[in-house]
Design a protein around this motif. Structure first.
Motif, PDB file in Angstrom:
ATOM      1  N   GLU A 257       0.833  -1.207   0.000  1.00 30.70           N
ATOM      2  CA  GLU A 257       0.000   0.000   0.000  1.00 30.70           C
ATOM      3  C   GLU A 257       0.863   1.250   0.000  1.00 30.70           C
ATOM      4  OE1 GLU A 257      -2.577   2.110   3.454  1.00 30.70           O
ATOM      5  OE2 GLU A 257      -3.012   0.029   3.093  1.00 30.70           O
TER       6      GLU A 257
ATOM      7  N   LYS B 242      -9.775  -0.763 -13.845  1.00 30.98           N
ATOM      8  CA  LYS B 242      -9.094   0.176 -12.938  1.00 30.98           C
ATOM      9  C   LYS B 242      -8.693   1.448 -13.666  1.00 30.98           C
ATOM     10  CE  LYS B 242      -9.627  -2.344  -9.515  1.00 30.98           C
ATOM     11  NZ  LYS B 242     -10.727  -2.009  -8.652  1.00 30.98           N
TER      12      LYS B 242
ATOM     13  N   ASP C  52     -11.669   3.573 -13.380  1.00 33.03           N
ATOM     14  CA  ASP C  52     -11.817   4.060 -12.007  1.00 33.03           C
ATOM     15  C   ASP C  52     -10.923   5.272 -11.753  1.00 33.03           C
ATOM     16  OD1 ASP C  52     -13.545   1.961 -11.594  1.00 33.03           O
ATOM     17  OD2 ASP C  52     -12.135   0.769 -10.400  1.00 33.03           O
TER      18      ASP C  52
ATOM     19  N   TRP D 286      -4.362  -2.581  -7.849  1.00 34.18           N
ATOM     20  CA  TRP D 286      -5.587  -3.378  -7.892  1.00 34.18           C
ATOM     21  C   TRP D 286      -6.713  -2.736  -7.097  1.00 34.18           C
ATOM     22  CZ3 TRP D 286      -6.890  -5.444  -3.123  1.00 34.18           C
ATOM     23  CH2 TRP D 286      -5.858  -5.611  -2.204  1.00 34.18           C
ATOM     24  N   ARG D 287      -6.422  -1.688  -6.341  1.00 37.29           N
ATOM     25  CA  ARG D 287      -7.464  -0.875  -5.706  1.00 37.29           C
ATOM     26  C   ARG D 287      -6.947   0.547  -5.601  1.00 37.29           C
ATOM     27  NH1 ARG D 287      -9.752  -2.288   0.086  1.00 37.29           N
ATOM     28  NH2 ARG D 287     -10.507  -4.096  -1.037  1.00 37.29           N
TER      29      ARG D 287
ATOM     30  N   GLU E 146      -8.336   4.312  -4.222  1.00 42.26           N
ATOM     31  CA  GLU E 146      -9.399   5.012  -3.508  1.00 42.26           C
ATOM     32  C   GLU E 146      -8.835   6.258  -2.851  1.00 42.26           C
ATOM     33  OE1 GLU E 146      -9.124   2.251   0.507  1.00 42.26           O
ATOM     34  OE2 GLU E 146     -10.655   1.811  -0.985  1.00 42.26           O
TER      35      GLU E 146
ATOM     36  N   ALA F  74     -17.150   2.191  -1.167  1.00 42.97           N
ATOM     37  CA  ALA F  74     -15.905   1.803  -0.511  1.00 42.97           C
ATOM     38  C   ALA F  74     -16.192   0.819   0.602  1.00 42.97           C
ATOM     39  CB  ALA F  74     -15.207   3.036   0.043  1.00 42.97           C
ATOM     40  N   ARG F  75     -15.345  -0.162   0.735  1.00 40.58           N
ATOM     41  CA  ARG F  75     -15.484  -1.125   1.822  1.00 40.58           C
ATOM     42  C   ARG F  75     -14.983  -0.485   3.101  1.00 40.58           C
ATOM     43  NH1 ARG F  75     -12.773  -6.381  -0.938  1.00 40.58           N
ATOM     44  NH2 ARG F  75     -13.931  -6.268  -2.859  1.00 40.58           N
TER      45      ARG F  75
ATOM     46  N   SER G  33     -12.728   0.192   6.113  1.00 39.84           N
ATOM     47  CA  SER G  33     -11.286  -0.051   6.200  1.00 39.84           C
ATOM     48  C   SER G  33     -10.993  -1.058   7.301  1.00 39.84           C
ATOM     49  CB  SER G  33     -10.546   1.259   6.454  1.00 39.84           C
ATOM     50  OG  SER G  33     -10.976   1.794   7.675  1.00 39.84           O
TER      51      SER G  33
END
Length: 133
Positions: free
Chosen positions: A4, A50, A53, A85-86, A88, A105-106, A108
């Motif tokens: 990340e 993506k 996105d 891959w993500r 946000e 959004a999921r 966190s």
């Protein structure tokens, strides 16, 4: 392994498209600068959906990018992709433009509290600045 980076979106490079044996493909590179004492610039690859996105973010937005590193060999040379891959907005940020088709959004995942940086001190300050002679 989940890697990340949190940083500021510096640049979105032109979208690239093509036709392969499995059909049409689209990819787009973008550059994020980390928010550290010594900032680093990282060029990520957004592949397929993506890349679409990525259009909801503006230059200067603070993003959280989860990515994987992928290397492959071709003619005795190695090539490495930093594949996102993500993508946000970082927590506490708001989108600059509304995105109707963006997925929700999921929540966190819980994280350990961030370490606070300790100021650098010399060993003389810790010792009361006393010399042994």
């Amino acid at each position: 392994m989940a890697l990340e980076v949190i940083g500021k979106l510096l640049k979105v490079l032109p979208e690239q498209t093509g036709q392969g044996k499995n059909g049409a493909w689209v990819k787009q590179n973008f550059v994020v600068e980390t928010i550290d004492q010594f900032p680093k610039q990282v060029c990520f690859l957004a592949w397929g959906e993506k890349a679409n996105d990525l259009k909801q973010f503006a230059t200067g937005d603070t993003l959280r990018v989860l990515f994987s590193l992928e290397s492959r060999e071709y003619n005795d040379r190695w090539y490495t992709d930093v594949r996102a891959w993500r993508i946000e907005l970082a927590e506490g940020e708001t989108a600059s433009a509304p995105a109707a088709s963006a997925p929700a959004a999921r929540p966190s995942e819980s994280k350990a509290p961030a370490k606070q940086q300790q100021p650098l001190t010399s060993f003389y300050e810790e010792d009361g600045n006393e010399l042994p002679f």
